[in-house]
Design a protein around this motif. Sequence first.
Motif, mmCIF file in Angstrom:
data_model
loop_
_atom_site.group_PDB
_atom_site.id
_atom_site.type_symbol
_atom_site.label_atom_id
_atom_site.label_comp_id
_atom_site.label_asym_id
_atom_site.label_seq_id
_atom_site.Cartn_x
_atom_site.Cartn_y
_atom_site.Cartn_z
ATOM 1 N N PHE A 10 1.348 6.113 5.979
ATOM 2 C CA PHE A 10 1.365 4.640 6.080
ATOM 3 C C PHE A 10 0.375 4.084 7.112
ATOM 4 O O PHE A 10 0.393 2.896 7.394
ATOM 5 C CB PHE A 10 2.789 4.126 6.395
ATOM 6 C CG PHE A 10 3.761 4.421 5.291
ATOM 7 C CD1 PHE A 10 3.740 3.679 4.114
ATOM 8 C CD2 PHE A 10 4.673 5.460 5.402
ATOM 9 C CE1 PHE A 10 4.622 3.961 3.077
ATOM 10 C CE2 PHE A 10 5.554 5.753 4.372
ATOM 11 C CZ PHE A 10 5.533 5.004 3.211
ATOM 12 N N ASP A 11 -0.454 4.942 7.674
ATOM 13 C CA ASP A 11 -1.415 4.472 8.669
ATOM 14 C C ASP A 11 -2.732 4.120 7.969
ATOM 15 O O ASP A 11 -3.499 5.000 7.587
ATOM 16 C CB ASP A 11 -1.624 5.580 9.710
ATOM 17 C CG ASP A 11 -2.606 5.146 10.794
ATOM 18 O OD1 ASP A 11 -3.195 4.049 10.664
ATOM 19 O OD2 ASP A 11 -2.767 5.901 11.761
ATOM 20 N N VAL A 12 -3.001 2.820 7.814
ATOM 21 C CA VAL A 12 -4.197 2.400 7.067
ATOM 22 C C VAL A 12 -5.470 2.481 7.902
ATOM 23 O O VAL A 12 -6.550 2.185 7.414
ATOM 24 C CB VAL A 12 -4.052 0.968 6.496
ATOM 25 C CG1 VAL A 12 -3.022 0.943 5.379
ATOM 26 C CG2 VAL A 12 -3.691 -0.015 7.589
ATOM 27 N N ALA A 13 -5.336 2.897 9.166
ATOM 28 C CA ALA A 13 -6.523 2.932 10.032
ATOM 29 C C ALA A 13 -7.356 4.202 9.820
ATOM 30 O O ALA A 13 -8.426 4.347 10.414
ATOM 31 C CB ALA A 13 -6.103 2.821 11.493
ATOM 32 N N HIS A 15 -11.528 11.498 7.741
ATOM 33 C CA HIS A 15 -10.220 12.041 8.089
ATOM 34 C C HIS A 15 -9.523 12.622 6.854
ATOM 35 O O HIS A 15 -8.929 13.709 6.907
ATOM 36 C CB HIS A 15 -9.387 10.920 8.725
ATOM 37 C CG HIS A 15 -7.983 11.313 9.018
ATOM 38 N ND1 HIS A 15 -6.917 10.828 8.324
ATOM 39 C CD2 HIS A 15 -7.474 12.174 9.922
ATOM 40 C CE1 HIS A 15 -5.806 11.362 8.789
ATOM 41 N NE2 HIS A 15 -6.110 12.176 9.761
ATOM 42 N N TYR A 16 -9.632 11.903 5.747
ATOM 43 C CA TYR A 16 -9.065 12.389 4.481
ATOM 44 C C TYR A 16 -9.682 13.725 4.088
ATOM 45 O O TYR A 16 -8.980 14.670 3.704
ATOM 46 C CB TYR A 16 -9.295 11.347 3.378
ATOM 47 C CG TYR A 16 -9.069 11.865 1.973
ATOM 48 C CD1 TYR A 16 -7.796 11.915 1.419
ATOM 49 C CD2 TYR A 16 -10.150 12.306 1.196
ATOM 50 C CE1 TYR A 16 -7.591 12.397 0.135
ATOM 51 C CE2 TYR A 16 -9.955 12.789 -0.090
ATOM 52 C CZ TYR A 16 -8.683 12.836 -0.618
ATOM 53 O OH TYR A 16 -8.483 13.322 -1.881
ATOM 54 N N LEU A 17 -10.997 13.834 4.208
ATOM 55 C CA LEU A 17 -11.676 15.068 3.806
ATOM 56 C C LEU A 17 -11.269 16.230 4.708
ATOM 57 O O LEU A 17 -11.090 17.363 4.253
ATOM 58 C CB LEU A 17 -13.199 14.878 3.819
ATOM 59 C CG LEU A 17 -13.726 13.869 2.791
ATOM 60 C CD1 LEU A 17 -15.238 13.679 2.953
ATOM 61 C CD2 LEU A 17 -13.399 14.307 1.357
ATOM 62 N N TRP A 18 -11.104 15.945 5.995
ATOM 63 C CA TRP A 18 -10.650 16.983 6.923
ATOM 64 C C TRP A 18 -9.276 17.489 6.482
ATOM 65 O O TRP A 18 -9.019 18.685 6.430
ATOM 66 C CB TRP A 18 -10.586 16.429 8.352
ATOM 67 C CG TRP A 18 -10.007 17.425 9.317
ATOM 68 C CD1 TRP A 18 -10.673 18.402 9.987
ATOM 69 C CD2 TRP A 18 -8.615 17.567 9.678
ATOM 70 N NE1 TRP A 18 -9.807 19.150 10.740
ATOM 71 C CE2 TRP A 18 -8.533 18.661 10.573
ATOM 72 C CE3 TRP A 18 -7.445 16.897 9.344
ATOM 73 C CZ2 TRP A 18 -7.327 19.082 11.131
ATOM 74 C CZ3 TRP A 18 -6.238 17.326 9.893
ATOM 75 C CH2 TRP A 18 -6.193 18.395 10.778
ATOM 76 N N ASP A 32 -11.321 -0.108 1.258
ATOM 77 C CA ASP A 32 -12.637 -0.268 1.856
ATOM 78 C C ASP A 32 -13.340 -1.521 1.347
ATOM 79 O O ASP A 32 -14.058 -2.197 2.094
ATOM 80 C CB ASP A 32 -13.440 0.998 1.507
ATOM 81 C CG ASP A 32 -14.852 0.942 2.038
ATOM 82 O OD1 ASP A 32 -15.008 0.520 3.197
ATOM 83 O OD2 ASP A 32 -15.775 1.329 1.286
ATOM 84 N N SER A 33 -13.145 -1.853 0.044
ATOM 85 C CA SER A 33 -13.902 -3.001 -0.484
ATOM 86 C C SER A 33 -13.003 -4.169 -0.903
ATOM 87 O O SER A 33 -13.511 -5.205 -1.323
ATOM 88 C CB SER A 33 -14.771 -2.553 -1.671
ATOM 89 O OG SER A 33 -13.969 -1.920 -2.638
ATOM 90 N N ALA A 34 -11.689 -4.022 -0.753
ATOM 91 C CA ALA A 34 -10.781 -5.112 -1.133
ATOM 92 C C ALA A 34 -10.699 -6.141 -0.003
ATOM 93 O O ALA A 34 -11.002 -5.820 1.149
ATOM 94 C CB ALA A 34 -9.393 -4.542 -1.418
ATOM 95 N N PRO A 35 -10.302 -7.382 -0.339
ATOM 96 C CA PRO A 35 -10.071 -8.369 0.723
ATOM 97 C C PRO A 35 -8.916 -7.892 1.614
ATOM 98 O O PRO A 35 -8.115 -7.048 1.208
ATOM 99 C CB PRO A 35 -9.684 -9.637 -0.049
ATOM 100 C CG PRO A 35 -9.237 -9.165 -1.394
ATOM 101 C CD PRO A 35 -10.003 -7.926 -1.683
ATOM 102 N N ARG A 36 -8.829 -8.428 2.837
ATOM 103 C CA ARG A 36 -7.802 -7.962 3.780
ATOM 104 C C ARG A 36 -6.397 -8.086 3.204
ATOM 105 O O ARG A 36 -5.566 -7.196 3.392
ATOM 106 C CB ARG A 36 -7.901 -8.744 5.093
ATOM 107 C CG ARG A 36 -7.784 -7.814 6.310
ATOM 108 C CD ARG A 36 -7.506 -8.500 7.605
ATOM 109 N NE ARG A 36 -6.210 -8.085 8.136
ATOM 110 C CZ ARG A 36 -5.947 -6.882 8.621
ATOM 111 N NH1 ARG A 36 -6.863 -5.952 8.662
ATOM 112 N NH2 ARG A 36 -4.739 -6.588 9.079
ATOM 113 N N GLU A 37 -6.154 -9.215 2.520
ATOM 114 C CA GLU A 37 -4.848 -9.385 1.848
ATOM 115 C C GLU A 37 -4.940 -8.764 0.460
ATOM 116 O O GLU A 37 -5.657 -9.300 -0.406
ATOM 117 C CB GLU A 37 -4.546 -10.889 1.705
ATOM 118 C CG GLU A 37 -3.847 -11.489 2.896
ATOM 119 C CD GLU A 37 -2.430 -10.943 3.064
ATOM 120 O OE1 GLU A 37 -1.673 -10.962 2.085
ATOM 121 O OE2 GLU A 37 -2.105 -10.459 4.172
ATOM 122 N N ASN A 38 -4.274 -7.661 0.214
ATOM 123 C CA ASN A 38 -4.361 -7.034 -1.104
ATOM 124 C C ASN A 38 -3.064 -6.288 -1.412
ATOM 125 O O ASN A 38 -2.265 -6.009 -0.502
ATOM 126 C CB ASN A 38 -5.584 -6.104 -1.168
ATOM 127 C CG ASN A 38 -5.443 -4.941 -0.212
ATOM 128 O OD1 ASN A 38 -4.526 -4.136 -0.328
ATOM 129 N ND2 ASN A 38 -6.333 -4.869 0.778
#
Lengths: 325, 325
Positions: free
Chosen positions: A157-160, A165-168, A248-254
């Motif tokens: 749940f950490d969107v930061a 990091h995902y690839l690691w 990465d490319s969506a608006p902040r509210e999504n």
Amino acid sequence: MTQTQSSALYGPVAEDLILVEDLLESVKRVELAPLRLMLDHALAPRGKRLRPALVLLAGSFGDYNLNRLVPLGTAIELLHTASLVHDDVVDGAESRRGRPTANAVFDNALTVLLGDFMFANAAEMVTRTGSLPVTRLFALALMKMTSGELDQDAAAFDVARDVQHYLWRIGGKTAALFGHASQGGALLAQCTEGQVEALRSYGYNLGMAFQIVDDILDFTGDEAEMGKPAGGDLIEGTITLPALFYLDSAPRENPVRRFLSADGEREGYLPDALAAVVESDAIGRAQGMAQEFVDRALEGLSALEASDARHTLEELSGYVLTRRS
Amino acid sequence: MTQTQSSALYGPVAEDLILVEDLLESVKRVELAPLRLMLDHALAPRGKRLRPALVLLAGSFGDYNLNRLVPLGTAIELLHTASLVHDDVVDGAESRRGRPTANAVFDNALTVLLGDFMFANAAEMVTRTGSLPVTRLFALALMKMTSGELDQDAAAFDVARDVQHYLWRIGGKTAALFGHASQGGALLAQCTEGQVEALRSYGYNLGMAFQIVDDILDFTGDEAEMGKPAGGDLIEGTITLPALFYLDSAPRENPVRRFLSADGEREGYLPDALAAVVESDAIGRAQGMAQEFVDRALEGLSALEASDARHTLEELSGYVLTRRS
């Protein structure tokens, strides 16, 4: 998987994989009745045996000694299955490949111990290769796997987090064991250093592509084919590559962020979140990245002489990209 | 344990145990922050380090090479600690040695993975001994440990089991690793076959006595000294030797059976059940059996030449019988 499918995928080593099956079968023969029952359940679903196939295919480039390769393939499949058993406890998963999980049938406590027994058995199995270096690499691969799993759970749940990091994480969680399968097979077959490195690189990069495709299928897959409903990763809070590309490319509210940051009952937000990712370019971008890893895997192979085994490994990378379950 | 206590117990190897401590410390240095935090918690309580001491003491009978013995001692302590971490998840235990358990501080999911990482690290550590046979015996000891734990969980609250079954279970759960510690130390030190077998037998029988005393202390121990309340085994439904001896000679209607067969809320029956066992001859009979295992352990030693190490092992068996925590 039927014998015909196995032959088509694994070419020259398809028949020898039966020896892995036999050795896995022998693992179930323990005295303790409740353990026998649980092993029977955990080892029943005949998976694709992709990792043991990698061991044998890599071993085909040198001294193809089944007395050493079959125990390694079996050990790796056991380790993989043990980690699934523990993952299902960790996630509280109810079904896998269309069957109830061990923790759903038995209880969490017994299932933790079942996984431990399987880890121990895998360690015992890898020593049957007679190779201390391969045994050592096996333990290191398990350390990486567990670190990757731990990170996935800790970062839920950490969107930061970002793509790096995902690839690691998937490098540890999945690709390390794929890499070990092909590297270990090559080492046992006494391949040259160059061959060992080419095969390790192939396995590792194939594993990366495999996991990315897995993560795509969790958005796009068909429940009947997958044996589990879509969206499982998001429900666990696991933010995989498609979600990352979307965010990465969506608006902040999504819809994805709304789902992830919902307090308590978030299930109602799931369909919108899944649809948003599937309808965006995120799936395509993730497929592109899987393709990149397959390209790197094939690059490794180019250093090896042409053979049935090399051809099979090339075909396998195509299968990993296009598979639907 | 203070340095003085350690010297008194472990004689010639007490100082070298600091090397095990250092190596355990190095295990905590991982990059992944949540894992580092958990390892720090799990490895913080400085236990008695009895198993690493056995490795070094056994190694004293041959080529005392610390480059091989220290990794084995560390691997065994890691394995032991990992199994405690998983046991506490399995039992839902809140405290151990007076401190909150890992599962109480973190959650069950992360704690399962923490244990897995520690198992993997233990496997990696044992390969640093450079010995495939010792690595293989290590994996076999883990299989026995897990079988014993599984059996304990599966047989909970079942009063139909007997002393033979109890001895089989603690042989796996505890004595196998003690036996591996002294056998492995002797193997790494290139002891003769006779010495290896004498030391394995010593370790195994010491482990049996150790577990029986543990099970007695769960009835008679002082909460402050033990770091946990008495009666924990009965609460888990684990029927240990004192309870077995009690049930063996008690009338059919008795407080222990009443406790074990109570539906739902059985806690109210616990004080009477504990008192019944403590006031019977069951404790004395269990102590007698612990003494028998110590006698067998000492019998093993008699085949070895007199030395500081042998004297220390003799003294250690007395400590195991008389310890209060």
